[in-house]
Design an enzyme around this catalytic site. Structure first.
Site, PDB file in Angstrom:
ATOM      1  CB  VAL A 228      17.265  -6.195  -2.478  1.00  0.00           C
ATOM      2  CG1 VAL A 228      18.752  -5.870  -2.453  1.00  0.00           C
ATOM      3  CG2 VAL A 228      16.597  -5.735  -1.192  1.00  0.00           C
ATOM      4  CG  ASP A 229      18.212  -9.841  -5.864  1.00  0.00           C
ATOM      5  OD1 ASP A 229      19.092  -9.465  -5.066  1.00  0.00           O
ATOM      6  OD2 ASP A 229      17.635 -10.937  -5.769  1.00  0.00           O
TER       7      ASP A 229
ATOM      8  CB  SER B 149      10.412  -7.539  -8.747  1.00  0.00           C
ATOM      9  OG  SER B 149      11.567  -7.516  -7.923  1.00  0.00           O
ATOM     10  N   GLY B 150      10.593  -4.345  -7.543  1.00  0.00           N
ATOM     11  CA  GLY B 150      10.521  -3.654  -6.267  1.00  0.00           C
ATOM     12  C   GLY B 150      11.401  -4.283  -5.215  1.00  0.00           C
TER      13      GLY B 150
ATOM     14  CB  ALA C  85      12.566  -7.111 -15.491  1.00  0.00           C
TER      15      ALA C  85
ATOM     16  CB  CYS D 273       7.088 -17.087 -14.609  1.00  0.00           C
ATOM     17  SG  CYS D 273       6.724 -15.328 -14.429  1.00  0.00           S
TER      18      CYS D 273
ATOM     19  CB  CYS E 272       5.184 -14.356  -6.932  1.00  0.00           C
ATOM     20  SG  CYS E 272       4.591 -14.832  -8.576  1.00  0.00           S
TER      21      CYS E 272
END
Length: 385
Positions: A32-33, A29-30, A27, A121, A217
């Site tokens: 860093v992690d 998200s764009g 997955a 979520c 978010c």
């Protein structure tokens, strides 16, 4: 590379990992992690497939940046995938996110609760979708950039805290079942945030120095009350503000604008520190009290999910907020003699501050997550005894 599945001292056998060349969904998200998690999976020799879920729409004026669902973050996820040489897919799940996260968030605030939308979520959108998507494409494993660990023990896969106690995200994943955990990889579980950031920079990953948001978010401003009011204007109920002696000392435009433990922005001055200690959506009353009134001896837990080896009464530690240090206590199971319905009560060894209905009570033994559920009510001494 950090271990993907780690042995727990004394109880666990060596963690099994997918064999080199196995296909793994990550997955993305764009941020860093997830970018570093994807890079580590590639280093381990897996066939990595990047997946981004489009969950929320933002204004096109550029006012929203560096959020896990913003358009530029989806673009960054694709840039990272291109940098790593892996395929990347985006799936539209906005309707699902609205149904299972945003709408319940609004309802909870109208009911005088303080919800945990990130738990909703993970449970009802992200992982609910990633597992079926993986199966559809013949992928057995799913990975995320969460700071948590999966350990394989005699009874199955178990969830543990991440090594970085400041970033640990096991609280938001407590509802995962053993069969789900057995298919999950958390490449960052043994790393600290500082280590991950430094690695992203050293690797030259796109967005390596991107900032980290502390807000939801879908409400990047952090202003929850206007968000709720915009979506439920015809359901807002003005009501009284009541002090600890039962006197009406003011009025308000709706309980959605308050949370238990709040001190600032209450709208009244009593000449002494006053805190929101209770919200009554039925009457519309906001109850104020002293700081000592914020402490609860226990909590009633609803919609609970437990690991299959949990035995009650359960002596463990309880976190009542994501950034709360777990407090020792005992969790008891109760059964309604008329209906047979189960409920659970946590009794704390010492009173705990700001136990807020709607938040999650997550139960630990050491670093291991035993389960948890939604806080239905904070219990005073006599109710928790």
């Amino acid at each position: 590379m950090a271990t993907l599945v780690r042995e727990a001292d004394g109880t666990a056998r060596p963690g099994e990992r997918p064999s080199s060349g196995a296909r793994v969904f990550i997955a993305m998200s764009g941020g860093v992690d997830s970018s570093v998690a994807a890079a580590r999976l590639c280093d381990a020799g897996y066939e990595v497939v990047g997946v981004t879920l489009h969950l929320w729409d933002y204004p096109d004026d550029g006012s929203v940046k560096s959020r896990c669902c913003a358009p530029e973050d989806q673009h960054d996820a694709r840039r990272v995938a291109d940098h790593l040489g892996i395929p990347h897919y985006t799936f539209d799940r906005r309707a699902l996110f609205r149904e299972h996260v945003v709408d319940p968030f609004v309802e909870a605030y109208l009911a005088g609760e303080t919800p945990s939308p990130c738990v909703a979520c993970n449970r009802s959108v992200k992982l609910r979708e990633l597992f079926p998507l993986a199966e559809r494409l013949g992928v057995s494993w799913v990975a995320t950039g969460h700071y948590a660990r999966v350990v394989l023990e005699e009874g199955g896969a178990r969830l543990y805290r991440g090594r970085d106690r400041h970033k640990d995200q096991s609280y938001f994943l407590h509802m995962l079942r053993s069969d789900e955990l057995s298919r999950l990889l958390f490449p960052l579980g043994d790393s600290t945030k500082d280590e991950v950031r430094a690695e992203a920079i050293a690797r030259g990953l796109p967005g390596a120095e991107k900032g980290e948001s502390q807000e939801l978010c879908f409400i990047p401003s952090g202003r929850y009350a206007p968000f709720v009011a915009d979506r439920a204007a015809d359901r807002l109920r003005p009501g009284p503000i009541v002090d600890r002696d039962g006197r009406v000392v003011g009025s308000h435009g709706g309980v959605h604008g308050f949370t238990v433990g709040q001190r600032k922005g209450i709208g009244v001055s009593l000449g002494r520190p006053a805190f929101v200690v209770g919200l009554d959506a039925a009457s519309g009353a906001v109850h104020l009290g002293d700081e000592g009134d914020l402490y609860a001896a226990g909590a009633e837990i609803a919609d609970a999910v437990w690991c299959d080896d949990a035995v009650f009464p359960l002596e463990a530690e309880v976190r009542v907020r994501a950034r709360h240090e777990a407090a020792p206590g005992i969790i008891e199971r109760r059964r309604d003699p008329a209906t047979g319905a189960e409920s659970f009560v946590a009794r704390f060894a010492s009173p705990v501050r700001s136990v807020s209905p709607g938040q999650m009570a997550v139960v630990y033994r050491g670093d291991r997550v035993l389960g948890g559920g939604r806080i239905k009510a904070a219990l005073r001494s006599q109710a928790a005894s």
